[in-house]
Design a protein around this motif. Sequence first.
Motif, PDB file in Angstrom:
ATOM      1  N   TYR A 241       0.867  -1.170   0.000  1.00  0.00           N
ATOM      2  CA  TYR A 241       0.000   0.000   0.000  1.00  0.00           C
ATOM      3  C   TYR A 241       0.904   1.220   0.000  1.00  0.00           C
ATOM      4  N   VAL A 242       0.861   1.990  -1.081  1.00  0.00           N
ATOM      5  CA  VAL A 242       1.798   3.093  -1.286  1.00  0.00           C
ATOM      6  C   VAL A 242       1.063   4.411  -1.500  1.00  0.00           C
ATOM      7  N   THR A 243       1.806   5.498  -1.346  1.00  0.00           N
ATOM      8  CA  THR A 243       1.335   6.836  -1.689  1.00  0.00           C
ATOM      9  C   THR A 243       2.204   7.348  -2.821  1.00  0.00           C
ATOM     10  N   VAL A 244       1.567   7.881  -3.855  1.00  0.00           N
ATOM     11  CA  VAL A 244       2.284   8.332  -5.049  1.00  0.00           C
ATOM     12  C   VAL A 244       2.908   9.703  -4.795  1.00  0.00           C
ATOM     13  N   TYR A 245       4.196   9.851  -5.157  1.00  0.00           N
ATOM     14  CA  TYR A 245       4.952  11.085  -4.949  1.00  0.00           C
ATOM     15  C   TYR A 245       5.274  11.853  -6.211  1.00  0.00           C
ATOM     16  N   SER A 246       5.069  11.256  -7.388  1.00  0.00           N
ATOM     17  CA  SER A 246       5.360  11.953  -8.644  1.00  0.00           C
ATOM     18  C   SER A 246       4.405  11.474  -9.728  1.00  0.00           C
ATOM     19  N   GLY A 247       4.341  12.244 -10.823  1.00  0.00           N
ATOM     20  CA  GLY A 247       3.502  11.838 -11.951  1.00  0.00           C
ATOM     21  C   GLY A 247       2.066  12.325 -11.835  1.00  0.00           C
ATOM     22  N   ASP A 248       1.199  11.699 -12.599  1.00  0.00           N
ATOM     23  CA  ASP A 248      -0.201  12.130 -12.710  1.00  0.00           C
ATOM     24  C   ASP A 248      -1.050  11.861 -11.470  1.00  0.00           C
ATOM     25  N   TYR A 249      -0.610  10.985 -10.587  1.00  0.00           N
ATOM     26  CA  TYR A 249      -1.440  10.590  -9.446  1.00  0.00           C
ATOM     27  C   TYR A 249      -0.840  10.992  -8.100  1.00  0.00           C
ATOM     28  N   VAL A 250      -0.110  12.097  -8.065  1.00  0.00           N
ATOM     29  CA  VAL A 250       0.505  12.574  -6.823  1.00  0.00           C
ATOM     30  C   VAL A 250      -0.567  12.691  -5.737  1.00  0.00           C
ATOM     31  N   GLY A 251      -0.263  12.143  -4.572  1.00  0.00           N
ATOM     32  CA  GLY A 251      -1.175  12.209  -3.434  1.00  0.00           C
ATOM     33  C   GLY A 251      -2.140  11.042  -3.344  1.00  0.00           C
ATOM     34  N   TYR A 252      -2.305  10.286  -4.415  1.00  0.00           N
ATOM     35  CA  TYR A 252      -3.186   9.119  -4.379  1.00  0.00           C
ATOM     36  C   TYR A 252      -2.490   7.991  -3.628  1.00  0.00           C
ATOM     37  N   SER A 253      -3.299   7.160  -2.976  1.00  0.00           N
ATOM     38  CA  SER A 253      -2.777   5.969  -2.309  1.00  0.00           C
ATOM     39  C   SER A 253      -3.515   4.750  -2.831  1.00  0.00           C
ATOM     40  N   GLY A 254      -2.807   3.638  -2.869  1.00  0.00           N
ATOM     41  CA  GLY A 254      -3.401   2.395  -3.334  1.00  0.00           C
ATOM     42  C   GLY A 254      -2.382   1.277  -3.319  1.00  0.00           C
ATOM     43  N   TRP A 255      -2.746   0.166  -3.918  1.00  0.00           N
ATOM     44  CA  TRP A 255      -1.938  -1.048  -3.896  1.00  0.00           C
ATOM     45  C   TRP A 255      -1.190  -1.244  -5.213  1.00  0.00           C
ATOM     46  N   VAL A 256       0.084  -1.623  -5.101  1.00  0.00           N
ATOM     47  CA  VAL A 256       0.923  -1.928  -6.261  1.00  0.00           C
ATOM     48  C   VAL A 256       1.646  -3.247  -5.977  1.00  0.00           C
ATOM     49  N   ALA A 257       1.747  -4.092  -6.990  1.00  0.00           N
ATOM     50  CA  ALA A 257       2.493  -5.345  -6.842  1.00  0.00           C
ATOM     51  C   ALA A 257       3.978  -5.026  -6.663  1.00  0.00           C
ATOM     52  N   ASN A 258       4.569  -5.577  -5.627  1.00  0.00           N
ATOM     53  CA  ASN A 258       5.958  -5.322  -5.266  1.00  0.00           C
ATOM     54  C   ASN A 258       6.934  -5.680  -6.384  1.00  0.00           C
ATOM     55  N   ARG A 259       6.589  -6.650  -7.207  1.00  0.00           N
ATOM     56  CA  ARG A 259       7.528  -7.083  -8.267  1.00  0.00           C
ATOM     57  C   ARG A 259       7.780  -5.985  -9.287  1.00  0.00           C
ATOM     58  N   TYR A 260       6.945  -4.938  -9.298  1.00  0.00           N
ATOM     59  CA  TYR A 260       7.111  -3.838 -10.244  1.00  0.00           C
ATOM     60  C   TYR A 260       7.709  -2.582  -9.590  1.00  0.00           C
TER      61      TYR A 260
END
Length: 107
Positions: free
Chosen positions: A83-102
């Motif tokens: 569960y991460v928070t986005v720090y750059s790009g189009d979704y700054v400030g959004y939080s959600g789930w990302v597969a760790n392998r990526y």
Amino acid sequence: FAADASPENVAVESGTYAINEDAAVEEYASARSTDGVYLTTTAVNLRKSAGTSGTIIGTLSKNTSVYYAGNNSKVANGMLWLYVTVYSGDYVGYSGWVANRYLTKIG
């Protein structure tokens, strides 16, 4: 990675051994995933819930910075999800789930 064949991760069925993949992945992941800044290694979906069936919030571009606080991970579909928070790009400030392998840790 090599799955952990410790007793809690292995079941004997009809003389064969079956490894509990989710338990092995979770054990491996807890040793590997620490808090910090990560970069996406490819375009990857940010999801509302862990797993490939989770609703897609948006697609993060390659090299998007995300922050993982180190306290919220799950195993789904045989993969570790953070569960991460986005720090750059189009979704700054959004939080959600990302597969760790990526993701790759940079700080």
